[in-house]
Write a protein that holds these residues in place. Structure first.
Motif, PDB file in Angstrom:
ATOM      1  N   ALA A  25      40.038  41.103  45.781  1.00  0.00           N
ATOM      2  CA  ALA A  25      39.802  40.884  44.354  1.00  0.00           C
ATOM      3  C   ALA A  25      38.339  41.118  44.014  1.00  0.00           C
ATOM      4  CB  ALA A  25      40.216  39.469  43.959  1.00  0.00           C
TER       5      ALA A  25
ATOM      6  N   VAL B 169      46.053  36.127  40.288  1.00  0.00           N
ATOM      7  CA  VAL B 169      47.061  37.048  39.751  1.00  0.00           C
ATOM      8  C   VAL B 169      47.780  37.758  40.893  1.00  0.00           C
ATOM      9  CG1 VAL B 169      47.401  39.161  38.417  1.00  0.00           C
ATOM     10  CG2 VAL B 169      45.890  37.371  37.547  1.00  0.00           C
ATOM     11  N   VAL B 170      47.005  38.222  41.881  1.00  0.00           N
ATOM     12  CA  VAL B 170      47.598  38.884  43.048  1.00  0.00           C
ATOM     13  C   VAL B 170      48.528  37.920  43.785  1.00  0.00           C
ATOM     14  CG1 VAL B 170      47.117  39.960  45.275  1.00  0.00           C
ATOM     15  CG2 VAL B 170      45.653  40.462  43.320  1.00  0.00           C
TER      16      VAL B 170
ATOM     17  N   SER C 242      34.976  47.905  39.598  1.00  0.00           N
ATOM     18  CA  SER C 242      35.356  48.250  38.224  1.00  0.00           C
ATOM     19  C   SER C 242      34.179  48.121  37.274  1.00  0.00           C
ATOM     20  CB  SER C 242      36.507  47.353  37.752  1.00  0.00           C
ATOM     21  OG  SER C 242      36.079  46.002  37.612  1.00  0.00           O
TER      22      SER C 242
ATOM     23  N   PRO D 133      35.817  35.193  37.961  1.00  0.00           N
ATOM     24  CA  PRO D 133      36.730  36.328  37.746  1.00  0.00           C
ATOM     25  C   PRO D 133      37.401  36.806  39.028  1.00  0.00           C
ATOM     26  CG  PRO D 133      34.715  36.641  36.501  1.00  0.00           C
ATOM     27  CD  PRO D 133      34.487  35.457  37.391  1.00  0.00           C
ATOM     28  N   TRP D 134      36.696  36.725  40.165  1.00  0.00           N
ATOM     29  CA  TRP D 134      37.325  37.092  41.433  1.00  0.00           C
ATOM     30  C   TRP D 134      38.489  36.153  41.731  1.00  0.00           C
ATOM     31  CZ3 TRP D 134      32.614  37.178  45.320  1.00  0.00           C
ATOM     32  CH2 TRP D 134      31.562  37.951  44.763  1.00  0.00           C
TER      33      TRP D 134
ATOM     34  N   VAL E 210      37.594  44.950  44.046  1.00  0.00           N
ATOM     35  CA  VAL E 210      38.118  45.638  42.862  1.00  0.00           C
ATOM     36  C   VAL E 210      37.315  45.259  41.623  1.00  0.00           C
ATOM     37  CG1 VAL E 210      40.109  45.842  41.335  1.00  0.00           C
ATOM     38  CG2 VAL E 210      40.440  45.857  43.819  1.00  0.00           C
ATOM     39  N   TRP E 211      36.987  43.975  41.476  1.00  0.00           N
ATOM     40  CA  TRP E 211      36.243  43.512  40.303  1.00  0.00           C
ATOM     41  C   TRP E 211      34.848  44.131  40.250  1.00  0.00           C
ATOM     42  CZ3 TRP E 211      37.253  40.811  35.950  1.00  0.00           C
ATOM     43  CH2 TRP E 211      36.164  40.331  35.224  1.00  0.00           C
TER      44      TRP E 211
ATOM     45  N   THR F   7      45.447  46.988  48.756  1.00  0.00           N
ATOM     46  CA  THR F   7      45.855  45.776  48.059  1.00  0.00           C
ATOM     47  C   THR F   7      47.351  45.805  47.756  1.00  0.00           C
ATOM     48  OG1 THR F   7      43.667  45.599  47.038  1.00  0.00           O
ATOM     49  CG2 THR F   7      45.441  44.324  46.041  1.00  0.00           C
TER      50      THR F   7
ATOM     51  N   ALA G 184      40.201  34.379  39.628  1.00  0.00           N
ATOM     52  CA  ALA G 184      41.289  34.614  38.672  1.00  0.00           C
ATOM     53  C   ALA G 184      42.100  35.846  39.061  1.00  0.00           C
ATOM     54  CB  ALA G 184      40.712  34.775  37.265  1.00  0.00           C
ATOM     55  N   LEU G 185      41.412  36.917  39.434  1.00  0.00           N
ATOM     56  CA  LEU G 185      42.110  38.138  39.828  1.00  0.00           C
ATOM     57  C   LEU G 185      42.906  37.906  41.109  1.00  0.00           C
ATOM     58  CD1 LEU G 185      42.714  41.101  39.395  1.00  0.00           C
ATOM     59  CD2 LEU G 185      40.570  41.670  40.567  1.00  0.00           C
ATOM     60  N   SER G 186      42.332  37.161  42.043  1.00  0.00           N
ATOM     61  CA  SER G 186      43.047  36.850  43.274  1.00  0.00           C
ATOM     62  C   SER G 186      44.271  35.982  42.986  1.00  0.00           C
ATOM     63  CB  SER G 186      42.110  36.127  44.251  1.00  0.00           C
ATOM     64  OG  SER G 186      42.730  35.945  45.502  1.00  0.00           O
TER      65      SER G 186
END
Length: 233
Positions: free
Chosen positions: A189, A45-46, A196, A38-39, A192-193, A140, A41-43
């Motif tokens: 990332a 996206v960024v 959250s 997930p990190w 934030v992950w 970020t 994937a989020l990175s």
């Protein structure tokens, strides 16, 4: 003297918690590395947002007229260029790692120490959590905007010198730019992950994990940019 002893005990408790938290998290991730996806994937996206922002800036900005250089398109690039690119990207990565580390201190370590603090100092330690998370998000966003502006203007200048459009240049940069950006944004990332999901105790372990993952990727990406990418231009 009693207060001093309580402070020392609180700092010791924070240190022991850091060691215990980090060992537990790293052990769990080693047993199941998929937890880190997930990190990534989020990175990613960024990174995609940054690339899109770079393209938008490049097509809307006016070329400066000062020209620009594209190391990836230069077959005569030297090891000094490799060192420059590597140093620049490692600096950005280090800044993001420091943000993740600082978030751990504020969200996990300082609240433990706050149990022995009173007055204004204790209040600050106990109520710094939310501002810390907002700061991570703000940094970020700032990092994305700042890099999009710099890269976009540079791309605009380079496109003005030749026959290739901004989009054509950007596409040719993707093989090394995508993994590079995912790597340098990975600590943010992760922060934030984990935040959250109220897993601030894992943030210190995330610093170690992101370092182990990102540094080799940054080195490899810089090598591709200097040695291999010119074949695509």
């Amino acid at each position: 003297m009693a207060h001093s002893d309580e402070m020392a005990a609180a700092r010791l408790a924070a240190r022991d918690a850091a060691i215990s938290d980090t060992r537990a998290a790293l052990g769990a991730w080693l047993r199941r590395p998929s937890q880190l996806l997930p990190w990534v994937a989020l990175s990613a996206v960024v990174a995609a947002i940054l690339l899109l922002g770079t393209y938008i800036v490049s097509v809307t900005a006016s070329p400066s007229g000062d020209g620009g250089t594209l190391i990836a398109a230069d077959p005569s690039a030297r090891w000094s260029d490799f060192g420059f690119i590597l140093g620049r990207n490692l600096t950005v990565l280090l800044l993001h790692l420091m943000v993740c580390f600082a978030t751990y201190l504020v969200r996990r370590s300082l609240p433990i120490q706050a149990t022995a603090m009173t007055g204004v100092q204790g209040w600050i330690h106990r109520h710094a959590s939310v501002p810390a998370l907002l700061l991570v998000i703000a940094l970020t966003i700032y990092s994305i905007l700042q890099q999009a502006l710099v890269l976009g203007h540079s791309l605009s200048d380079i496109a003005a010198q030749g026959d290739m459009t901004q989009a054509a240049i950007l596409v040719r940069l993707l093989p090394h730019a995508v993994p590079e950006l995912i790597a340098v944004f990975l600590p943010l990332a992760a922060a934030v992950w984990l935040e959250s999901r109220d897993r601030n105790r894992d943030l210190l372990a995330a610093v170690a994990a992101c370092t182990l993952i990102a540094v080799p990727v940054v080195i490899a990406s810089a090598f591709v940019e200097v040695v291999i990418a010119s074949d695509f231009f």
